[in-house]
Motif scaffolding. Structure first.
Motif, PDB file in Angstrom:
ATOM      1  N   THR A   1       0.832  -1.201   0.000  1.00 15.93           N
ATOM      2  CA  THR A   1       0.000   0.000   0.000  1.00 15.93           C
ATOM      3  C   THR A   1       0.871   1.258   0.000  1.00 15.93           C
ATOM      4  O   THR A   1       0.394   2.341  -0.301  1.00 15.93           O
ATOM      5  CB  THR A   1      -0.939   0.030   1.224  1.00 15.93           C
TER       6      THR A   1
ATOM      7  N   ARG B   1      -8.216   0.639   3.023  1.00 15.40           N
ATOM      8  CA  ARG B   1      -6.912   0.360   3.614  1.00 15.40           C
ATOM      9  C   ARG B   1      -6.115  -0.639   2.801  1.00 15.40           C
ATOM     10  O   ARG B   1      -4.968  -0.393   2.449  1.00 15.40           O
ATOM     11  CB  ARG B   1      -7.106  -0.138   5.035  1.00 15.40           C
ATOM     12  N   SER B   2      -6.699  -1.807   2.520  1.00 19.45           N
ATOM     13  CA  SER B   2      -5.971  -2.823   1.767  1.00 19.45           C
ATOM     14  C   SER B   2      -6.927  -3.913   1.306  1.00 19.45           C
ATOM     15  O   SER B   2      -8.037  -4.035   1.806  1.00 19.45           O
ATOM     16  CB  SER B   2      -4.851  -3.434   2.604  1.00 19.45           C
TER      17      SER B   2
END
Length: 161
Positions: A79, A126-127
């Motif tokens: 990320t 976020r991911s």
């Protein structure tokens, strides 16, 4: 193209990664230790009927994995990547490496990588799940390098847009 999991800790994701690699005709590489027993029996159970467990390459540590690259680039998916996968230029012999599900990529991986790339996501996200990320990235890398199986190319050619 190579897919490497760094110290995976979720056996379900490991099984899905075996199936992913089997579908694209790749071996799955694992940097040990795993967060679960990686016995031959466990690997067969995780693979189900999608892959031969002989297609799993085990590396004792990151140094051993690095030595096996033979000049290939190590591409870290994170990320914190500097470039999106859709604008990054993949090479046919790249090794795509993914960090642990529970901890992500440690500084050691960031330092070893030749490039750090990310999957573009909506703000606030976020991911993605590890194998979802691997699937998206592997498809894009193989698409760019002409490494997709012929059947996959026929199917994507008929998609709209």
């Amino acid at each position: 193209m190579r897919l490497i999991l760094f110290q995976p800790d979720q056996p379900g994701n490991f099984g899905a990664a075996i199936r992913l690699c089997a579908c694209f005709g790749l071996s799955l590489e694992v940097v040990l230790p795993c967060g679960f027993p990686l016995t031959a029996k466990a690997a067969r159970r995780a693979a189900m009927d999608y892959g031969h467990t002989g297609d799993i390459i085990r590396h004792a540590n990151l140094n051993a994995a690095m030595k096996s690259l033979g000049g290939a680039r190590l591409i870290l998916l994170t990320t914190q990547g500097a470039q999106d996968i859709n604008s990054f230029e993949f090479c046919a012999n790249d090794a795509l490496i993914f960090g642990r599900e529970s901890e992500g990529a440690p500084d050691l991986l960031h330092g070893a990588a030749d490039a750090r790339v990310r999957i573009p996501m909506s703000g606030g996200a976020r991911s993605l799940n590890l194998v979802n990320s691997a699937s998206i990235t592997l498809f894009e890398a193989l698409r760019q390098t002409g490494g997709l199986p012929v059947e996959a190319l026929r199917q994507t050619a008929s998609l709209p847009g």
